[in-house]
Design a protein around this motif. Structure first.
Motif, PDB file in Angstrom:
ATOM      1  N   ASP A  66       7.834 -12.128  -4.001  1.00 37.03           N
ATOM      2  CA  ASP A  66       6.397 -12.228  -3.751  1.00 37.03           C
ATOM      3  C   ASP A  66       6.087 -13.366  -2.782  1.00 37.03           C
ATOM      4  OD1 ASP A  66       5.703 -10.083  -5.314  1.00 37.03           O
ATOM      5  OD2 ASP A  66       5.174 -11.294  -7.079  1.00 37.03           O
ATOM      6  N   ARG A  67       6.752 -14.494  -2.987  1.00 37.53           N
ATOM      7  CA  ARG A  67       6.549 -15.643  -2.107  1.00 37.53           C
ATOM      8  C   ARG A  67       6.992 -15.304  -0.679  1.00 37.53           C
ATOM      9  NH1 ARG A  67       9.020 -19.315  -5.047  1.00 37.53           N
ATOM     10  NH2 ARG A  67       7.152 -19.734  -6.252  1.00 37.53           N
ATOM     11  N   GLN A  68       8.123 -14.612  -0.549  1.00 41.61           N
ATOM     12  CA  GLN A  68       8.620 -14.239   0.773  1.00 41.61           C
ATOM     13  C   GLN A  68       7.675 -13.242   1.442  1.00 41.61           C
ATOM     14  OE1 GLN A  68      11.262 -15.710   2.250  1.00 41.61           O
ATOM     15  NE2 GLN A  68      10.576 -14.641   4.066  1.00 41.61           N
TER      16      GLN A  68
ATOM     17  N   SER B 207       3.625 -12.204   5.581  1.00 39.75           N
ATOM     18  CA  SER B 207       2.273 -11.766   5.923  1.00 39.75           C
ATOM     19  C   SER B 207       1.521 -12.854   6.675  1.00 39.75           C
ATOM     20  CB  SER B 207       1.523 -11.377   4.653  1.00 39.75           C
ATOM     21  OG  SER B 207       0.190 -11.075   4.935  1.00 39.75           O
ATOM     22  N   LEU B 208       1.649 -14.095   6.204  1.00 38.13           N
ATOM     23  CA  LEU B 208       0.986 -15.208   6.894  1.00 38.13           C
ATOM     24  C   LEU B 208       1.526 -15.385   8.314  1.00 38.13           C
ATOM     25  CD1 LEU B 208       0.687 -17.917   4.112  1.00 38.13           C
ATOM     26  CD2 LEU B 208      -1.177 -16.787   5.313  1.00 38.13           C
ATOM     27  N   LYS B 209       2.846 -15.297   8.461  1.00 39.03           N
ATOM     28  CA  LYS B 209       3.441 -15.432   9.798  1.00 39.03           C
ATOM     29  C   LYS B 209       2.919 -14.346  10.727  1.00 39.03           C
ATOM     30  CE  LYS B 209       7.768 -17.720   8.595  1.00 39.03           C
ATOM     31  NZ  LYS B 209       9.235 -17.566   8.473  1.00 39.03           N
ATOM     32  N   LYS B 210       2.849 -13.118  10.223  1.00 38.88           N
ATOM     33  CA  LYS B 210       2.384 -11.993  11.042  1.00 38.88           C
ATOM     34  C   LYS B 210       0.933 -12.214  11.475  1.00 38.88           C
ATOM     35  CE  LYS B 210       0.881  -7.844   9.730  1.00 38.88           C
ATOM     36  NZ  LYS B 210       0.792  -6.645   8.967  1.00 38.88           N
TER      37      LYS B 210
ATOM     38  N   ARG C 295      -3.228 -14.287  15.688  1.00 36.66           N
ATOM     39  CA  ARG C 295      -4.441 -15.102  15.644  1.00 36.66           C
ATOM     40  C   ARG C 295      -4.983 -15.286  17.064  1.00 36.66           C
ATOM     41  NH1 ARG C 295      -4.427 -21.204  13.158  1.00 36.66           N
ATOM     42  NH2 ARG C 295      -6.671 -21.514  13.189  1.00 36.66           N
ATOM     43  N   PRO C 296      -6.286 -15.073  17.266  1.00 38.42           N
ATOM     44  CA  PRO C 296      -6.832 -15.226  18.620  1.00 38.42           C
ATOM     45  C   PRO C 296      -6.829 -16.692  19.059  1.00 38.42           C
ATOM     46  CG  PRO C 296      -8.572 -14.670  17.062  1.00 38.42           C
ATOM     47  CD  PRO C 296      -7.278 -14.626  16.315  1.00 38.42           C
ATOM     48  N   VAL C 297      -6.751 -16.898  20.364  1.00 37.19           N
ATOM     49  CA  VAL C 297      -6.762 -18.255  20.900  1.00 37.19           C
ATOM     50  C   VAL C 297      -8.188 -18.793  20.879  1.00 37.19           C
ATOM     51  CG1 VAL C 297      -4.703 -17.957  22.337  1.00 37.19           C
ATOM     52  CG2 VAL C 297      -6.952 -17.385  23.250  1.00 37.19           C
ATOM     53  N   ARG C 298      -8.314 -20.088  21.016  1.00 38.53           N
ATOM     54  CA  ARG C 298      -9.624 -20.740  20.912  1.00 38.53           C
ATOM     55  C   ARG C 298     -10.612 -20.202  21.940  1.00 38.53           C
ATOM     56  NH1 ARG C 298     -13.134 -24.465  22.227  1.00 38.53           N
ATOM     57  NH2 ARG C 298     -13.938 -25.868  20.648  1.00 38.53           N
ATOM     58  N   ASP C 299     -10.163 -19.996  23.183  1.00 40.09           N
ATOM     59  CA  ASP C 299     -11.062 -19.504  24.235  1.00 40.09           C
ATOM     60  C   ASP C 299     -11.672 -18.156  23.867  1.00 40.09           C
ATOM     61  OD1 ASP C 299     -10.565 -21.759  25.708  1.00 40.09           O
ATOM     62  OD2 ASP C 299      -8.979 -20.828  26.912  1.00 40.09           O
ATOM     63  N   GLU C 300     -10.870 -17.301  23.256  1.00 37.69           N
ATOM     64  CA  GLU C 300     -11.380 -15.991  22.843  1.00 37.69           C
ATOM     65  C   GLU C 300     -12.427 -16.142  21.741  1.00 37.69           C
ATOM     66  OE1 GLU C 300      -9.696 -11.940  20.722  1.00 37.69           O
ATOM     67  OE2 GLU C 300      -8.299 -13.207  21.850  1.00 37.69           O
ATOM     68  N   LEU C 301     -12.202 -17.069  20.814  1.00 37.17           N
ATOM     69  CA  LEU C 301     -13.166 -17.302  19.738  1.00 37.17           C
ATOM     70  C   LEU C 301     -14.465 -17.897  20.276  1.00 37.17           C
ATOM     71  CD1 LEU C 301     -10.773 -18.679  16.985  1.00 37.17           C
ATOM     72  CD2 LEU C 301     -11.798 -16.410  17.132  1.00 37.17           C
ATOM     73  N   VAL C 302     -14.370 -18.736  21.297  1.00 37.67           N
ATOM     74  CA  VAL C 302     -15.570 -19.285  21.933  1.00 37.67           C
ATOM     75  C   VAL C 302     -16.310 -18.160  22.648  1.00 37.67           C
ATOM     76  CG1 VAL C 302     -16.364 -20.813  23.788  1.00 37.67           C
ATOM     77  CG2 VAL C 302     -14.686 -21.629  22.132  1.00 37.67           C
ATOM     78  N   GLU C 303     -15.566 -17.297  23.314  1.00 38.61           N
ATOM     79  CA  GLU C 303     -16.150 -16.167  24.039  1.00 38.61           C
ATOM     80  C   GLU C 303     -16.900 -15.226  23.102  1.00 38.61           C
ATOM     81  OE1 GLU C 303     -13.864 -12.988  26.457  1.00 38.61           O
ATOM     82  OE2 GLU C 303     -13.485 -14.941  27.396  1.00 38.61           O
TER      83      GLU C 303
END
Length: 142
Positions: free
Chosen positions: A60-62, A67-70, A75-83
């Motif tokens: 379960d931990r693995q 899932s977190l790594k994926k 994860r979007p980059v900061r510029d995309e989140l600002v956009e």
């Protein structure tokens, strides 16, 4: 010289045994229920053998780690989140962002008040040809 004889405890064992038994019974009476221990994540809520429980926990931990790594990879980059207006365009510290937004809002309101107070009269706009006599805001159309 006489050697002192060591003191021997001759209290009956049955008295201490009874005290221990009473103490144990008291603790067993205040013992939390199994469901309470499961709810507090002290006991695992499973019917699997204890030897397999550790393996299940590791898996379960693995799975959670994978899932977190994926999700972090996608994860979007900061510029995309600002956009997308999710993050503010400022690089100020988070503690300063709220007061900065408030200041910007008040500055915008002050600027609009100043513009409204200094707007031209309808006569000036009509004389400059920007408004016609029919568009005069002082005389509403009936």
């Amino acid at each position: 010289m006489s050697l002192a004889t060591p003191l021997i405890d001759e209290t009956p064992l049955s008295a201490t045994t009874m005290e221990r038994r009473n103490s144990l019974e008291k603790h067993l009476q205040t013992r939390p229920e199994m469901q309470d221990l499961k709810d507090r994540h002290i006991l695992l809520d499973t019917n699997v053998a204890p030897s397999i429980q550790a393996t299940i926990q590791d898996l379960d931990r693995q799975r959670t780690t994978d899932s977190l790594k994926k999700h972090l990879e996608h994860r979007p980059v900061r510029d995309e989140l600002v956009e997308r207006n999710i993050l503010p365009p400022t690089h100020a510290a988070p503690a300063l962002q709220g007061p900065a937004r408030e200041l910007e809002k008040h500055m915008r309101a002050d600027h609009l008040d100043h513009k409204i107070q200094n707007r031209p009269n309808p006569e000036d706009l009509i004389s400059q040809g920007i408004l016609t006599e029919d568009e005069d805001p002082r005389f509403p159309v009936v």
